[in-house]
Design a protein around this motif. Structure first.
Motif, PDB file in Angstrom:
ATOM      1  N   VAL A  16       0.840  -1.207   0.000  1.00  0.00           N
ATOM      2  CA  VAL A  16       0.000   0.000   0.000  1.00  0.00           C
ATOM      3  C   VAL A  16       0.871   1.251   0.000  1.00  0.00           C
ATOM      4  CG1 VAL A  16      -1.636   1.350   1.378  1.00  0.00           C
ATOM      5  CG2 VAL A  16      -2.001  -1.093   1.079  1.00  0.00           C
ATOM      6  N   GLU A  17       1.838   1.304   0.904  1.00  0.00           N
ATOM      7  CA  GLU A  17       2.652   2.516   1.039  1.00  0.00           C
ATOM      8  C   GLU A  17       3.540   2.769  -0.174  1.00  0.00           C
ATOM      9  OE1 GLU A  17       4.599   2.199   4.852  1.00  0.00           O
ATOM     10  OE2 GLU A  17       2.791   2.898   5.900  1.00  0.00           O
ATOM     11  N   SER A  18       3.859   1.737  -0.942  1.00  0.00           N
ATOM     12  CA  SER A  18       4.694   1.931  -2.128  1.00  0.00           C
ATOM     13  C   SER A  18       3.868   2.260  -3.379  1.00  0.00           C
ATOM     14  CB  SER A  18       5.559   0.692  -2.390  1.00  0.00           C
ATOM     15  OG  SER A  18       4.743  -0.403  -2.753  1.00  0.00           O
ATOM     16  N   SER A  19       2.556   2.229  -3.260  1.00  0.00           N
ATOM     17  CA  SER A  19       1.703   2.479  -4.422  1.00  0.00           C
ATOM     18  C   SER A  19       1.421   3.968  -4.616  1.00  0.00           C
ATOM     19  CB  SER A  19       0.367   1.745  -4.268  1.00  0.00           C
ATOM     20  OG  SER A  19      -0.483   2.085  -5.351  1.00  0.00           O
ATOM     21  N   PRO A  20       1.634   4.475  -5.831  1.00  0.00           N
ATOM     22  CA  PRO A  20       1.274   5.865  -6.106  1.00  0.00           C
ATOM     23  C   PRO A  20      -0.247   6.067  -6.171  1.00  0.00           C
ATOM     24  CG  PRO A  20       2.065   4.800  -8.103  1.00  0.00           C
ATOM     25  CD  PRO A  20       2.268   3.827  -6.970  1.00  0.00           C
ATOM     26  N   LEU A  21      -1.002   4.986  -6.215  1.00  0.00           N
ATOM     27  CA  LEU A  21      -2.465   5.079  -6.281  1.00  0.00           C
ATOM     28  C   LEU A  21      -3.093   5.335  -4.914  1.00  0.00           C
ATOM     29  CD1 LEU A  21      -3.022   2.078  -8.691  1.00  0.00           C
ATOM     30  CD2 LEU A  21      -3.216   4.511  -9.263  1.00  0.00           C
ATOM     31  N   TRP A  22      -2.381   4.978  -3.842  1.00  0.00           N
ATOM     32  CA  TRP A  22      -2.913   5.187  -2.501  1.00  0.00           C
ATOM     33  C   TRP A  22      -2.862   6.670  -2.179  1.00  0.00           C
ATOM     34  CZ3 TRP A  22      -0.025   5.200   2.593  1.00  0.00           C
ATOM     35  CH2 TRP A  22      -0.907   5.183   3.673  1.00  0.00           C
ATOM     36  N   ASP A  23      -3.938   7.206  -1.640  1.00  0.00           N
ATOM     37  CA  ASP A  23      -4.014   8.648  -1.352  1.00  0.00           C
ATOM     38  C   ASP A  23      -3.424   9.036   0.005  1.00  0.00           C
ATOM     39  OD1 ASP A  23      -5.914   7.825   0.482  1.00  0.00           O
ATOM     40  OD2 ASP A  23      -7.565   8.940  -0.418  1.00  0.00           O
ATOM     41  N   ARG A  24      -2.801   8.103   0.682  1.00  0.00           N
ATOM     42  CA  ARG A  24      -2.133   8.325   1.968  1.00  0.00           C
ATOM     43  C   ARG A  24      -3.107   8.618   3.112  1.00  0.00           C
ATOM     44  NH1 ARG A  24       0.989   6.226  -1.043  1.00  0.00           N
ATOM     45  NH2 ARG A  24       3.071   6.905  -1.533  1.00  0.00           N
ATOM     46  N   ASP A  25      -4.379   8.241   2.927  1.00  0.00           N
ATOM     47  CA  ASP A  25      -5.347   8.523   3.976  1.00  0.00           C
ATOM     48  C   ASP A  25      -5.563   7.338   4.905  1.00  0.00           C
ATOM     49  OD1 ASP A  25      -7.274  10.079   5.375  1.00  0.00           O
ATOM     50  OD2 ASP A  25      -8.861   9.049   4.293  1.00  0.00           O
ATOM     51  N   GLN A  26      -6.006   6.188   4.378  1.00  0.00           N
ATOM     52  CA  GLN A  26      -6.275   5.074   5.271  1.00  0.00           C
ATOM     53  C   GLN A  26      -6.066   3.739   4.574  1.00  0.00           C
ATOM     54  OE1 GLN A  26     -10.422   4.502   6.422  1.00  0.00           O
ATOM     55  NE2 GLN A  26     -11.060   5.880   4.778  1.00  0.00           N
ATOM     56  N   TRP A  27      -5.720   2.744   5.382  1.00  0.00           N
ATOM     57  CA  TRP A  27      -5.650   1.360   4.921  1.00  0.00           C
ATOM     58  C   TRP A  27      -5.730   0.469   6.146  1.00  0.00           C
ATOM     59  CZ3 TRP A  27      -2.527  -2.810   5.877  1.00  0.00           C
ATOM     60  CH2 TRP A  27      -1.412  -2.566   6.660  1.00  0.00           C
ATOM     61  N   VAL A  28      -6.158  -0.782   5.952  1.00  0.00           N
ATOM     62  CA  VAL A  28      -6.236  -1.746   7.035  1.00  0.00           C
ATOM     63  C   VAL A  28      -6.275  -3.155   6.438  1.00  0.00           C
ATOM     64  CG1 VAL A  28      -8.767  -1.731   7.190  1.00  0.00           C
ATOM     65  CG2 VAL A  28      -7.418  -2.305   9.213  1.00  0.00           C
ATOM     66  N   LEU A  29      -5.732  -4.116   7.150  1.00  0.00           N
ATOM     67  CA  LEU A  29      -5.891  -5.531   6.823  1.00  0.00           C
ATOM     68  C   LEU A  29      -6.575  -6.180   8.005  1.00  0.00           C
ATOM     69  CD1 LEU A  29      -3.534  -8.056   5.185  1.00  0.00           C
ATOM     70  CD2 LEU A  29      -4.540  -8.603   7.399  1.00  0.00           C
ATOM     71  N   GLN A  30      -7.683  -6.878   7.739  1.00  0.00           N
ATOM     72  CA  GLN A  30      -8.447  -7.526   8.802  1.00  0.00           C
ATOM     73  C   GLN A  30      -8.897  -8.905   8.356  1.00  0.00           C
ATOM     74  OE1 GLN A  30     -11.452  -4.425   8.800  1.00  0.00           O
ATOM     75  NE2 GLN A  30     -10.903  -3.902  10.907  1.00  0.00           N
ATOM     76  N   MET A  31      -9.079  -9.817   9.308  1.00  0.00           N
ATOM     77  CA  MET A  31      -9.736 -11.089   9.020  1.00  0.00           C
ATOM     78  C   MET A  31     -11.238 -10.818   9.117  1.00  0.00           C
ATOM     79  SD  MET A  31      -9.831 -14.766  11.018  1.00  0.00           S
ATOM     80  CE  MET A  31      -8.089 -14.847  11.275  1.00  0.00           C
TER      81      MET A  31
ATOM     82  N   GLY B 175     -12.650   6.483  -8.034  1.00  0.00           N
ATOM     83  CA  GLY B 175     -13.031   5.104  -8.314  1.00  0.00           C
ATOM     84  C   GLY B 175     -12.054   4.365  -9.201  1.00  0.00           C
ATOM     85  N   ALA B 176     -11.568   4.999 -10.247  1.00  0.00           N
ATOM     86  CA  ALA B 176     -10.636   4.335 -11.161  1.00  0.00           C
ATOM     87  C   ALA B 176      -9.335   3.981 -10.441  1.00  0.00           C
ATOM     88  CB  ALA B 176     -10.362   5.222 -12.368  1.00  0.00           C
ATOM     89  N   SER B 177      -8.829   4.890  -9.634  1.00  0.00           N
ATOM     90  CA  SER B 177      -7.599   4.622  -8.872  1.00  0.00           C
ATOM     91  C   SER B 177      -7.824   3.518  -7.848  1.00  0.00           C
ATOM     92  CB  SER B 177      -7.112   5.887  -8.174  1.00  0.00           C
ATOM     93  OG  SER B 177      -6.782   6.878  -9.113  1.00  0.00           O
ATOM     94  N   ALA B 178      -9.008   3.512  -7.216  1.00  0.00           N
ATOM     95  CA  ALA B 178      -9.317   2.477  -6.227  1.00  0.00           C
ATOM     96  C   ALA B 178      -9.370   1.104  -6.891  1.00  0.00           C
ATOM     97  CB  ALA B 178     -10.642   2.783  -5.526  1.00  0.00           C
ATOM     98  N   TRP B 179      -9.939   1.028  -8.094  1.00  0.00           N
ATOM     99  CA  TRP B 179      -9.997  -0.244  -8.816  1.00  0.00           C
ATOM    100  C   TRP B 179      -8.588  -0.754  -9.106  1.00  0.00           C
ATOM    101  CZ3 TRP B 179     -13.131  -4.095 -10.120  1.00  0.00           C
ATOM    102  CH2 TRP B 179     -12.718  -4.962 -11.131  1.00  0.00           C
ATOM    103  N   ASP B 180      -7.740   0.106  -9.651  1.00  0.00           N
ATOM    104  CA  ASP B 180      -6.371  -0.298  -9.978  1.00  0.00           C
ATOM    105  C   ASP B 180      -5.585  -0.669  -8.721  1.00  0.00           C
ATOM    106  OD1 ASP B 180      -6.850   0.059 -12.674  1.00  0.00           O
ATOM    107  OD2 ASP B 180      -5.946   2.058 -12.742  1.00  0.00           O
ATOM    108  N   LEU B 181      -5.792   0.079  -7.639  1.00  0.00           N
ATOM    109  CA  LEU B 181      -5.110  -0.221  -6.384  1.00  0.00           C
ATOM    110  C   LEU B 181      -5.548  -1.586  -5.856  1.00  0.00           C
ATOM    111  CD1 LEU B 181      -3.251   0.570  -4.045  1.00  0.00           C
ATOM    112  CD2 LEU B 181      -5.169   1.878  -3.066  1.00  0.00           C
TER     113      LEU B 181
END
Length: 150
Positions: free
Chosen positions: A81-96, A115-121
């Motif tokens: 996530v942090e290495s992706s230029p598509l991430w807007d640097r706002d939020q991310w999480v991994l959960q079960m 939306g387009a960036s979110a799809w590619d990400l």
């Protein structure tokens, strides 16, 4: 709904290009054009991802074996996530988010500018995590188990 909004209609997502008295024109993610009567939107449910803002949180789910180390997967997801230029640097999480008798379901959520960036990400994260599992921890990929009873 306004011109420029990102909608999900019958499982397809796209951006509203025109809103007319009789129909709505939506440019889908793969460049197809969906034209629906305006009555469609008063009679059926749809999602508006950009009602208040264009930022979108994308979700990617992957099934893994019960033995998978979630802290390890979380570190790899963070790196991706942090290495992706598509991430807007706002939020991310991994959960079960679920467990079945055969697998656990992990979900990575990450925000993007639109939306387009979110799809590619989402696609990039899915590919990266599957590659990581395949190359570094193939034992964490789902597998079929059977119990031997003599």
């Amino acid at each position: 709904m306004h011109v420029g909004d990102v909608l999900v209609v019958d499982g397809e997502w796209g951006r509203v290009e025109e809103v007319k008295l009789t129909n709505v024109v939506i440019r889908l993610w793969d460049d197809r054009v969906l034209i629906l009567p305006t009555t469609y939107f008063t009679e059926r449910p749809f999602q508006n991802w950009t009602r208040n803002e264009s930022r979108v949180v994308g979700k990617t789910q992957i099934h893994v074996d019960h033995t998978a180390d979630l802290d390890d997967l979380r570190r790899e997801a963070r790196r991706l996530v942090e290495s992706s230029p598509l991430w807007d640097r706002d939020q991310w999480v991994l959960q079960m988010v679920d467990a079945t008798p055969q697998t656990v379901v992990i979900q990575v959520q990450a925000s993007a500018a639109d939306g387009a960036s979110a799809w590619d990400l989402r696609c990039d994260l899915r590919e990266g995590l599957i590659r990581y599992l395949r190359d570094q921890h193939p034992q964490w990929l789902p597998r079929t188990r059977s119990q031997y009873q003599p």
